[in-house]
Design an enzyme around this catalytic site. Structure first.
Site, PDB file in Angstrom:
ATOM      1  N   THR A  12       0.734  -1.311  -0.031  1.00 18.12           N
ATOM      2  CA  THR A  12       0.037   0.239  -0.028  1.00 18.12           C
ATOM      3  C   THR A  12       0.778   1.069  -0.093  1.00 18.12           C
ATOM      4  O   THR A  12       0.726   2.181  -0.613  1.00 18.12           O
ATOM      5  CB  THR A  12      -0.878   0.109   1.098  1.00 18.12           C
ATOM      6  OG1 THR A  12      -1.977  -1.078   1.107  1.00 18.12           O
ATOM      7  CG2 THR A  12      -1.800   1.287   1.314  1.00 18.12           C
ATOM      8  N   SER A  54       1.283  -7.300  -1.099  1.00 14.05           N
ATOM      9  CA  SER A  54       1.730  -8.366  -0.249  1.00 14.05           C
ATOM     10  C   SER A  54       0.879  -9.707  -0.228  1.00 14.05           C
ATOM     11  O   SER A  54       1.305 -10.581   0.152  1.00 14.05           O
ATOM     12  CB  SER A  54       2.182  -7.932   1.226  1.00 14.05           C
ATOM     13  OG  SER A  54       0.790  -7.724   1.867  1.00 14.05           O
ATOM     14  N   THR A  85       0.768  -4.641   4.150  1.00 16.65           N
ATOM     15  CA  THR A  85       0.590  -4.881   5.498  1.00 16.65           C
ATOM     16  C   THR A  85       0.055  -6.434   5.754  1.00 16.65           C
ATOM     17  O   THR A  85       0.029  -6.832   6.873  1.00 16.65           O
ATOM     18  CB  THR A  85      -0.492  -3.952   6.128  1.00 16.65           C
ATOM     19  OG1 THR A  85      -1.566  -3.793   5.276  1.00 16.65           O
ATOM     20  CG2 THR A  85       0.363  -2.572   6.044  1.00 16.65           C
ATOM     21  N   ASP A  86      -0.677  -6.831   4.551  1.00 13.05           N
ATOM     22  CA  ASP A  86      -1.451  -8.106   4.539  1.00 13.05           C
ATOM     23  C   ASP A  86      -0.541  -9.350   5.074  1.00 13.05           C
ATOM     24  O   ASP A  86      -1.087 -10.236   5.721  1.00 13.05           O
ATOM     25  CB  ASP A  86      -2.323  -8.313   3.658  1.00 13.05           C
ATOM     26  CG  ASP A  86      -3.300  -7.242   3.274  1.00 13.05           C
ATOM     27  OD1 ASP A  86      -3.659  -6.697   4.164  1.00 13.05           O
ATOM     28  OD2 ASP A  86      -3.914  -7.298   2.128  1.00 13.05           O
TER      29      ASP A  86
END
Length: 331
Positions: A12, A54, A85-86
Site C-alpha cells: 500500500t 503483499s 501490511t497483509d
C-alpha cells in the site's frame, strides 16, 4: 552518521489508484524523497526489490529480501524494508529465521494509506522505521504506528486503523515519538558475531483452521500435496475425537512422514495440550507443540525447518528451539 539501505517491495505504501483499484508502482527513490531531511543523523540509499501487493508475496520473495540484506550487510548500519501490511507479519518472522546473529537492525514497515495521499500514515511510519534503523540494536523488527515489535511476534489485527499491528505474547520493544526512541525491553546485541544467513526453505506447508464439522476425509488429500501441516486447534489445543473424529487421520498423516504441528486459534496465552481430554488424543511425542507462538511465525519457521532437513526428529528440534524470541522459555 548512520548509513541506511531502504529496500522496497511494493504494498500500500507504494500504491497508486488504477482502473481496478490500488496497485503498487512507486519506486524506492520516490519513497525516500518523503523522508525528513536529517543529514546529521543518517544517509539513506535505496533499491527497489519488487513491486507487488503483499497478497502476492511468496516464500521465494522472502528469500530474495533476505539475500538483499545479506549481500549488503557489511556496507550499511541498518536496513529498512517497505512492505504491504497483509502478509508483513509472515515476512517479518521469515527474515528472523533466515537472518540470525544480527548486530544491526532490519526494520520492516508499510502503511494503511498510500504515501502520496494527504492523510497517509506512511510518512510517519517510514520516518520512524529509519529512525529505529539508526539504533545500536540487532534483529528483525516491525515498526508501525509508533510501535516497535520483535519480528516473530507481529500480528495484524486491524484492516483500516493506523494501529494495525500488535505484539502477541511478548512486550513491545520500544515506542518511537518523533526522534525519540523509548525502550520497553532491551534486545541483546550479537556483537563480534558473524551474521548467520540460511535461506533454505520448503514452501510445502499447509495451515488448517479447525471448525465444527471439519471432515476427516480432508486429510487424505493433504498427504499428496504437503510435507508439513499446522493445525489451528480449539482453545488450549483440543481436536474432536467423537463425531467426525480427526484422531485417526492425524495419526495416518504422521505415519506417512508428514510433520504435524499443533497450535491454537486463540491469539493470546498459547496452547496447553495436557489440560483437557480433547488435547491428549494425539501423543505429544508424535506432534510438534508451539506453546505461545503466533501462527504468522509458525508457518515460516516450519518452512525454514523443512528446508534444513526431512528428518522428523530434527524438524521437531528446530521447531522447539527458541529463535529470535519466538517462544517464551518455560519456567
Amino acid at each position: 552518521m548512520k548509513k541506511i539501505l531502504l529496500l522496497t517491495t511494493g504494498g500500500t505504501i507504494a500504491s497508486v489508484l488504477g482502473k481496478e483499484g490500488l496497485y503498487p508502482e512507486i519506486p524506492a527513490e520516490e519513497i525516500v524523497s518523503y523522508l525528513p531531511e536529517q543529514y546529521d543523523r543518517y544517509k539513506v540509499e535505496s533499491k527497489t526489490l519488487m513491486n507487488v501487493d503483499s497478497t502476492n508475496m511468496q516464500p521465494e520473495s522472502w528469500v530474495k529480501i533476505a539475500e538483499a540484506v545479506n549481500e549488503n550487510y557489511d556496507m550499511y548500519d541498518g536496513f529498512v524494508i517497505t512492505h504491504g501490511t497483509d502478509t508483513m507479519a509472515y515476512t517479518s518472522a521469515a527474515l528472523s529465521y533466515m537472518l540470525q546473529n544480527l548486530a544491526k537492525p532490519v526494520v520492516i514497515t508499510g502503511s494503511q494509506i498510500p504515501i502520496h495521499y494527504k492523510r497517509t500514515d506512511a510518512k510517519k511510519n517510514i520516518s520512524d522505521a529509519v529512525r529505529f534503523a539508526c539504533e545500536d540494536v540487532g534483529g528483525v523488527f516491525t515498526v508501525f504506528g509508533g510501535l516497535v515489535i520483535i519480528g516473530t511476534r507481529v500480528v495484524k489485527l486491524r484492516t483500516i486503523s493506523y494501529d494495525a499491528f500488535e505484539s502477541i505474547n511478548f512486550p513491545y520493544i520500544a515506542r518511537v515519538n518523533n526522534s525519540e526512541v523509548s525502550y520497553q525491553r532491551k534486545i541483546y546485541l550479537a556483537k563480534d558475531k558473524k551474521i548467520k544467513f540460511n535461506s533454505s526453505i520448503c514452501p510445502d506447508v499447509l495451515l488448517l483452521k479447525l471448525h465444527p464439522g471439519t471432515k476427516p476425509e480432508l486429510f487424505d488429500y493433504i498427504k499428496k500435496l504437503y510435507k508439513g501441516i499446522v493445525i489451528e486447534t480449539f482453545g488450549t489445543g483440543g481436536i474432536p475425537f467423537q463425531e467426525r473424529s480427526l484422531v485417526q487421520k492425524i495419526h495416518e498423516l504422521i505415519n506417512s512422514g508428514i510433520t504435524v504441528v499443533f497450535t491454537t486459534q486463540v491469539l493470546e496465552e498459547g496452547e496447553d495440550l495436557g489440560l483437557y481430554e480433547v488435547g491428549r488424543k494425539v501423543p505429544e511425542d508424535m506432534i510438534i507443540r508451539t506453546r505461545d507462538m503466533n501462527t504468522e511465525a509458525i508457518i515460516p519457521k516450519l518452512m525454514w525447518a523443512l528446508g534444513q532437513t526431512n528428518e522428523p526428529e530434527k524438524v521437531k528440534k528446530i521447531m522447539a528451539t527458541p529463535i529470535a524470541y519466538d517462544i517464551t522459555p518455560t519456567k
